[in-house]
Write a protein that holds these residues in place. Structure first.
Motif, PDB file in Angstrom:
ATOM      1  N   THR A  40     -73.874 -78.625 -12.400  1.00 53.15           N
ATOM      2  CA  THR A  40     -75.094 -78.427 -13.194  1.00 53.15           C
ATOM      3  C   THR A  40     -75.243 -76.970 -13.610  1.00 53.15           C
ATOM      4  N   VAL A  41     -74.982 -76.051 -12.693  1.00 58.31           N
ATOM      5  CA  VAL A  41     -75.070 -74.626 -13.016  1.00 58.31           C
ATOM      6  C   VAL A  41     -74.106 -74.277 -14.142  1.00 58.31           C
ATOM      7  N   VAL A  42     -72.878 -74.811 -14.055  1.00 59.37           N
ATOM      8  CA  VAL A  42     -71.876 -74.527 -15.089  1.00 59.37           C
ATOM      9  C   VAL A  42     -72.278 -75.167 -16.417  1.00 59.37           C
ATOM     10  N   GLU A  43     -72.701 -76.422 -16.370  1.00 62.42           N
ATOM     11  CA  GLU A  43     -72.995 -77.175 -17.587  1.00 62.42           C
ATOM     12  C   GLU A  43     -74.225 -76.640 -18.316  1.00 62.42           C
ATOM     13  N   TRP A  52     -90.355 -77.605 -22.333  1.00 62.03           N
ATOM     14  CA  TRP A  52     -90.059 -78.484 -23.469  1.00 62.03           C
ATOM     15  C   TRP A  52     -88.753 -78.129 -24.164  1.00 62.03           C
ATOM     16  N   THR A  53     -87.782 -77.639 -23.372  1.00 61.12           N
ATOM     17  CA  THR A  53     -86.448 -77.396 -23.915  1.00 61.12           C
ATOM     18  C   THR A  53     -85.885 -78.679 -24.516  1.00 61.12           C
ATOM     19  N   ALA A  54     -85.198 -78.557 -25.643  1.00 56.09           N
ATOM     20  CA  ALA A  54     -84.573 -79.715 -26.273  1.00 56.09           C
ATOM     21  C   ALA A  54     -83.582 -80.351 -25.309  1.00 56.09           C
ATOM     22  N   LEU A  55     -83.499 -81.687 -25.331  1.00 59.92           N
ATOM     23  CA  LEU A  55     -82.700 -82.430 -24.345  1.00 59.92           C
ATOM     24  C   LEU A  55     -81.287 -82.725 -24.811  1.00 59.92           C
ATOM     25  N   GLY A  56     -80.937 -82.367 -26.022  1.00 57.39           N
ATOM     26  CA  GLY A  56     -79.589 -82.635 -26.504  1.00 57.39           C
ATOM     27  C   GLY A  56     -79.411 -84.095 -26.897  1.00 57.39           C
ATOM     28  N   THR A  57     -78.159 -84.522 -26.997  1.00 56.92           N
ATOM     29  CA  THR A  57     -77.874 -85.908 -27.370  1.00 56.92           C
ATOM     30  C   THR A  57     -78.129 -86.838 -26.187  1.00 56.92           C
ATOM     31  N   PHE A  58     -78.295 -88.115 -26.498  1.00 57.36           N
ATOM     32  CA  PHE A  58     -78.601 -89.101 -25.464  1.00 57.36           C
ATOM     33  C   PHE A  58     -77.518 -89.151 -24.392  1.00 57.36           C
ATOM     34  N   GLY A  59     -76.269 -89.284 -24.813  1.00 57.71           N
ATOM     35  CA  GLY A  59     -75.178 -89.392 -23.848  1.00 57.71           C
ATOM     36  C   GLY A  59     -75.053 -88.160 -22.975  1.00 57.71           C
ATOM     37  N   TRP A  60     -75.172 -86.983 -23.596  1.00 60.17           N
ATOM     38  CA  TRP A  60     -75.052 -85.747 -22.819  1.00 60.17           C
ATOM     39  C   TRP A  60     -76.182 -85.643 -21.808  1.00 60.17           C
ATOM     40  N   PHE A  61     -77.411 -85.918 -22.250  1.00 59.49           N
ATOM     41  CA  PHE A  61     -78.550 -85.771 -21.348  1.00 59.49           C
ATOM     42  C   PHE A  61     -78.463 -86.742 -20.178  1.00 59.49           C
ATOM     43  N   VAL A  62     -78.134 -87.999 -20.447  1.00 63.52           N
ATOM     44  CA  VAL A  62     -78.068 -88.984 -19.357  1.00 63.52           C
ATOM     45  C   VAL A  62     -76.989 -88.590 -18.352  1.00 63.52           C
ATOM     46  N   GLY A  63     -75.846 -88.115 -18.848  1.00 60.48           N
ATOM     47  CA  GLY A  63     -74.795 -87.671 -17.932  1.00 60.48           C
ATOM     48  C   GLY A  63     -75.255 -86.521 -17.057  1.00 60.48           C
ATOM     49  N   VAL A  64     -75.890 -85.533 -17.676  1.00 60.52           N
ATOM     50  CA  VAL A  64     -76.402 -84.383 -16.913  1.00 60.52           C
ATOM     51  C   VAL A  64     -77.501 -84.830 -15.953  1.00 60.52           C
ATOM     52  N   TRP A  65     -78.358 -85.724 -16.411  1.00 57.14           N
ATOM     53  CA  TRP A  65     -79.465 -86.201 -15.581  1.00 57.14           C
ATOM     54  C   TRP A  65     -78.957 -86.871 -14.304  1.00 57.14           C
ATOM     55  N   VAL A  66     -77.954 -87.731 -14.424  1.00 63.56           N
ATOM     56  CA  VAL A  66     -77.425 -88.436 -13.245  1.00 63.56           C
ATOM     57  C   VAL A  66     -76.860 -87.440 -12.240  1.00 63.56           C
ATOM     58  N   VAL A  67     -76.133 -86.456 -12.734  1.00 63.60           N
ATOM     59  CA  VAL A  67     -75.590 -85.442 -11.823  1.00 63.60           C
ATOM     60  C   VAL A  67     -76.721 -84.627 -11.200  1.00 63.60           C
ATOM     61  N   MET A  68     -77.741 -84.285 -12.007  1.00 58.24           N
ATOM     62  CA  MET A  68     -78.897 -83.573 -11.482  1.00 58.24           C
ATOM     63  C   MET A  68     -79.576 -84.357 -10.371  1.00 58.24           C
ATOM     64  N   MET A  69     -79.735 -85.666 -10.572  1.00 58.93           N
ATOM     65  CA  MET A  69     -80.405 -86.477  -9.558  1.00 58.93           C
ATOM     66  C   MET A  69     -79.590 -86.545  -8.273  1.00 58.93           C
ATOM     67  N   PHE A 201     -89.959 -80.804 -16.411  1.00 57.49           N
ATOM     68  CA  PHE A 201     -89.904 -80.686 -17.864  1.00 57.49           C
ATOM     69  C   PHE A 201     -90.863 -79.598 -18.348  1.00 57.49           C
ATOM     70  N   ALA A 202     -92.023 -79.494 -17.714  1.00 57.69           N
ATOM     71  CA  ALA A 202     -93.013 -78.498 -18.115  1.00 57.69           C
ATOM     72  C   ALA A 202     -92.585 -77.080 -17.762  1.00 57.69           C
ATOM     73  N   LEU A 203     -91.704 -76.952 -16.778  1.00 60.90           N
ATOM     74  CA  LEU A 203     -91.239 -75.636 -16.361  1.00 60.90           C
ATOM     75  C   LEU A 203     -89.904 -75.254 -17.004  1.00 60.90           C
ATOM     76  N   GLY A 204     -89.187 -76.273 -17.479  1.00 58.12           N
ATOM     77  CA  GLY A 204     -87.881 -76.035 -18.089  1.00 58.12           C
ATOM     78  C   GLY A 204     -86.835 -76.908 -17.441  1.00 58.12           C
ATOM     79  N   VAL A 205     -86.560 -78.068 -18.053  1.00 58.36           N
ATOM     80  CA  VAL A 205     -85.666 -79.043 -17.426  1.00 58.36           C
ATOM     81  C   VAL A 205     -84.237 -78.525 -17.324  1.00 58.36           C
ATOM     82  N   MET A 206     -83.893 -77.529 -18.106  1.00 60.82           N
ATOM     83  CA  MET A 206     -82.553 -76.941 -18.031  1.00 60.82           C
ATOM     84  C   MET A 206     -82.520 -75.700 -17.136  1.00 60.82           C
ATOM     85  N   SER A 207     -83.606 -75.447 -16.415  1.00 56.23           N
ATOM     86  CA  SER A 207     -83.673 -74.283 -15.528  1.00 56.23           C
ATOM     87  C   SER A 207     -83.201 -74.666 -14.136  1.00 56.23           C
TER      88      SER A 207
END
Length: 271
Positions: A40-43, A52-69, A201-207
């Protein structure tokens, strides 16, 4: 839920005992969580554009989300997985249980993406920081704090902190049963933690910084013996964050305020 539980943590004792008996499973989950944090740090390096950072494409976000979880949740769910392995007498079936748990969070990620996409489309530029973005972020944190004190949160957290009763009440055998039990446990976890994830999400989902902070709050709520202390402590933290977000966001450590040092690779949702 008995009143003694917040003091003694008795409902957690079977899970703690199973953890000691299945240290190998717990170690594997922690290693997987560590790999998830590293990936996650690398990606997400350089992608944090604050609330409210933009979430990118659907496939990319879901992949990152699963790893984040996996990174955020595996440490706190590891006692429950160990308890399931002890009850089923199968470390292999614990894999199916964990897969079901993660699948529930994947579905939650899809729903979060669709809500964000719909909101962005309908709100147009309203979520930009200079418009309503700051206020919505602060209110989101305050609403997350309010959810901490609701009966639904109490029930869901109780299920997460009493895995023995939860598993016995919905026990199913075999691979499909293990997967379905994991789905059910994940559903209670989503019910317990969705507001905390909304605060991310309110603090920065990519943080990565705020991701770690939210993961710590989740782990504290689920694993320390003093349940009420954990709940009220989390509520207080969210209230403080919400108020500071509304009146002085620059004072929040680790917060990327949109418009200050902008990142060229991303833009706030709705901008």
């Amino acid at each position: 839920m008995s009143e003694a539980e917040p003091v003694t943590g008795s409902s957690l004792r079977p899970a703690y005992a199973a953890t000691r008996a299945h240290l190998g499973i717990v170690a594997v989950l922690f290693v997987l969580a560590g790999i998830g944090w590293w990936w996650t740090v690398v990606e997400m390096r350089g992608m944090d554009n604050g609330p409210w950072t933009a979430l990118g494409t659907f496939g990319w976000f879901v992949g990152v989300w699963v790893v984040m979880m996996a990174a955020m949740m595996f440490p706190s769910v590891s006692p429950t997985v160990a308890l399931y392995a002890r009850m089923s007498r199968s470390s292999v079936l614990a894999v199916a249980f964990t897969a079901g748990y993660l699948a529930t969070w994947a579905v939650a990620g899809v729903i979060a993406f669709l809500i964000a996409l719909t909101t962005t489309h309908l709100a147009h530029d309203a979520l930009s920081w200079d418009n309503a973005g700051q206020g919505i972020a602060g209110v989101t944190l305050l609403l997350a704090a309010g959810y901490e004190l609701t009966p639904l949160k109490d029930v869901c957290l109780g299920k997460c902190r009493s895995p023995l009763g939860t598993l016995l009440g919905s026990w199913r055998a075999g691979w499909s049963g293990a997967f379905r039990l994991g789905l059910g446990n994940g559903a209670w976890c989503v019910g317990c933690c969705w507001a905390l994830m909304a605060s991310l999400f309110a603090l920065g989902v990519m943080s990565v910084t705020w991701m770690a902070a939210v993961a710590a709050l989740i782990a504290i709520e689920k694993t320390i013996p003093w349940r009420r202390v954990a709940t009220y402590g989390t509520t207080t933290v969210l209230v403080v964050l919400g108020v500071i977000m509304l009146v002085a966001p620059d004072a929040l450590p680790g917060l990327t305020v949109p418009g200050q040092d902008p990142m060229p690779s991303t833009s706030p949702m709705g901008s």
